[in-house]
Scaffold this active site. Structure first.
Site, short mmCIF file in Angstrom:
data_model
loop_
_atom_site.label_atom_id
_atom_site.label_comp_id
_atom_site.label_asym_id
_atom_site.label_seq_id
_atom_site.Cartn_x
_atom_site.Cartn_y
_atom_site.Cartn_z
N HIS A 104 0.84 -1.30 -0.03
CA HIS A 104 -0.14 0.01 0.09
C HIS A 104 0.85 1.18 0.15
O HIS A 104 2.09 1.24 0.59
CB HIS A 104 -0.81 0.06 1.12
CG HIS A 104 -0.34 0.09 2.48
ND1 HIS A 104 0.20 -1.33 3.13
CD2 HIS A 104 0.08 0.92 3.32
CE1 HIS A 104 0.71 -1.08 4.06
NE2 HIS A 104 0.76 0.04 4.42
N HIS A 111 0.81 5.27 1.11
CA HIS A 111 0.33 6.49 1.88
C HIS A 111 0.38 7.69 0.88
O HIS A 111 1.37 8.25 0.49
CB HIS A 111 0.95 6.53 3.09
CG HIS A 111 0.80 5.40 4.09
ND1 HIS A 111 0.16 5.26 5.07
CD2 HIS A 111 1.67 4.59 4.00
CE1 HIS A 111 0.35 4.53 5.73
NE2 HIS A 111 1.37 3.68 5.14
P1 AMP Z 1 1.76 0.74 7.46
O1 AMP Z 1 2.18 1.01 8.82
O2 AMP Z 1 2.41 1.40 6.36
O3 AMP Z 1 1.67 -0.67 7.13
O4 AMP Z 1 0.15 1.54 7.42
C1 AMP Z 1 -0.84 0.79 7.63
C2 AMP Z 1 -1.89 1.79 7.71
O5 AMP Z 1 -3.04 1.34 7.47
C3 AMP Z 1 -1.80 2.59 8.95
O6 AMP Z 1 -1.84 4.06 8.50
C4 AMP Z 1 -3.32 2.32 9.45
O7 AMP Z 1 -3.76 3.42 10.38
C5 AMP Z 1 -4.06 1.83 8.44
N1 AMP Z 1 -5.19 1.11 8.81
C6 AMP Z 1 -5.12 -0.26 9.41
N2 AMP Z 1 -6.38 -0.53 9.41
C7 AMP Z 1 -7.06 -0.07 8.74
C8 AMP Z 1 -8.52 0.05 8.20
N3 AMP Z 1 -9.41 -1.14 8.69
N4 AMP Z 1 -9.12 0.91 7.55
C9 AMP Z 1 -8.15 2.14 7.12
N5 AMP Z 1 -7.12 2.01 7.41
C10 AMP Z 1 -6.46 1.34 8.21
#
Ligand code: AMP
Ligand code: ZN
Length: 138
Positions: free
Chosen positions: A99, A101
């Site tokens: 993913h 950001h």
């Molecule tokens: P990373 O630390 O780069 O793996 O980012 C994961 C991101 O996913 C974090 O910013 C979380 O806030 C986001 N996240 C986790 N669960 C969900 C969810 N159910 N819906 C939307 N965002 C989420």
């Protein structure tokens, strides 16, 4: 992947605030936004991280980032953003499904980038090591 939260969002098994969906990707608002409009761009195919994602799909994600960013910036009244991926635990990757950001930025939002070091480094030796690794395909 059955225990992957983003696969569950893609399958519609858990909710998300979607802002875009097409055949290959989905984009939804981050549940813990760094700033208003913080969006995650996610390929539907499960790959654990950026490096494991086929380059054709990476190109699709990048193009979608270019398409969505002006709309997100317009919606939140910003002219700046960070577009990045965390790859690996030490880099802050919590969810093992590729993913990116897309984070709108504001002049006084208080978020700081990391600081560079002034300490002496042997740049030439480092460059040689990296070039050798590139050359050997590592
Ligand atoms: P990373 O630390 O780069 O793996 O980012 C994961 C991101 O996913 C974090 O910013 C979380 O806030 C986001 N996240 C986790 N669960 C969900 C969810 N159910 N819906 C939307 N965002 C989420
Ligand atoms: Zn997944």
């Amino acid at each position: 992947m059955s225990d992957c939260i983003f696969c569950k969002i893609i399958a519609g098994d858990i909710p998300a605030i979607k802002i875009h969906e097409d055949e290959q990707c989905i984009a939804f608002l981050d549940i813990h936004p760094v700033n208003p409009g913080h969006t995650l761009i996610v390929p539907k195919e499960h790959h654990a991280n950026f490096l494991e994602t086929p380059k054709e799909l990476v190109a699709v994600i990048m193009a979608l980032g270019q398409k969505l960013s002006p709309a997100i910036l317009k919606a939140v009244g910003s002219d700046s953003f960070n577009f990045s991926t965390n790859n690996g635990r030490a880099a802050g990757q919590l969810i093992a499904h590729t993913h990116f950001h897309l984070i709108p930025r504001f002049p006084a939002d208080g978020h700081k980038m990391w600081h560079g070091s002034d300490e002496h480094q042997d740049f030439a030796a480092m460059a040689t090591k990296i070039r050798e690794a590139v050359g050997s395909g590592e």
